[in-house]
Scaffold this motif. Structure first.
Motif, short mmCIF file in Angstrom:
data_model
loop_
_atom_site.label_atom_id
_atom_site.label_comp_id
_atom_site.label_asym_id
_atom_site.label_seq_id
_atom_site.Cartn_x
_atom_site.Cartn_y
_atom_site.Cartn_z
N THR A 14 0.87 -1.18 0.00
CA THR A 14 0.00 0.00 0.00
C THR A 14 0.90 1.23 0.00
O THR A 14 2.11 1.14 0.23
CB THR A 14 -0.95 0.02 1.22
N TRP A 15 0.31 2.38 -0.27
CA TRP A 15 1.07 3.63 -0.30
C TRP A 15 0.31 4.71 0.45
O TRP A 15 -0.89 4.60 0.67
CB TRP A 15 1.37 4.08 -1.73
N ALA A 16 1.04 5.75 0.83
CA ALA A 16 0.44 6.92 1.48
C ALA A 16 1.07 8.16 0.89
O ALA A 16 2.29 8.30 0.86
CB ALA A 16 0.69 6.86 2.99
N LYS A 17 0.20 9.05 0.43
CA LYS A 17 0.64 10.37 -0.02
C LYS A 17 0.25 11.34 1.09
O LYS A 17 -0.94 11.47 1.42
CB LYS A 17 -0.02 10.76 -1.34
N ILE A 18 1.23 11.99 1.67
CA ILE A 18 1.01 12.85 2.83
C ILE A 18 0.77 14.28 2.39
O ILE A 18 1.59 14.86 1.66
CB ILE A 18 2.21 12.78 3.80
N GLU A 19 -0.37 14.83 2.82
CA GLU A 19 -0.70 16.24 2.55
C GLU A 19 -1.07 16.87 3.88
O GLU A 19 -2.23 16.78 4.32
CB GLU A 19 -1.84 16.32 1.54
N GLY A 20 -0.08 17.44 4.56
CA GLY A 20 -0.30 18.00 5.88
C GLY A 20 -0.57 16.89 6.88
O GLY A 20 0.25 15.99 7.03
N GLU A 21 -1.75 16.93 7.53
CA GLU A 21 -2.07 15.88 8.50
C GLU A 21 -2.97 14.79 7.90
O GLU A 21 -3.52 13.96 8.61
CB GLU A 21 -2.72 16.48 9.74
#
Length: 125
Positions: A14-21
């Motif tokens: 899986t992946w996570a794209k972080i945009e602030g919180e």
């Protein structure tokens, strides 16, 4: 294989794209390729909590059903409703239109434990 460098990867594909919180979460290009044609996606509800490394849903293809592992912990604030009618978006656009959930991070430091694109590439080679 498409491995964008602006997102973080979990060892369970899986992946996570972080945009602030907020973390936008989906499965990797590698995972969707291995699964084949995605036929159904079972995701949590808005308001549910997900825990890093724990199962948050299932993706079913013509070949198999696979558990989805959360790359981060937090509260689900949005679910990609388009996937219920168009699960093939996971195959066509795993990092854009095929995202699965948005999570408000409960512990932003967990992001540091995820893999960068180079490390993930070595894992799957």
């Amino acid at each position: 294989m498409n491995l964008p460098s602006n997102i973080k990867y979990h060892k369970e594909h899986t992946w996570a794209k972080i945009e602030g919180e907020i973390a936008i979460v989906g499965i990797t290009d590698y995972a969707q390729e291995k699964l084949g044609e995605v036929l159904f996606v079972d995701l949590p509800e808005v308001g549910d909590n997900v825990e890093k490394d724990n199962i948050f849903g299932t993706v079913e293809s013509g070949k198999t059903a696979s558990d989805l592992y959360a790359p981060v912990s937090g509260e689900v604030i949005e679910v990609n409703e388009e996937l219920s009618d168009s699960p093939e978006l996971v195959n066509e656009s795993p990092y854009e239109k095929g995202w699965m959930i948005k999570v408000k991070l409960s512990d932003p430091s967990e992001v540091e434990e995820l893999l960068d694109s180079e490390s993930y590439k070595k894992l799957i080679e």
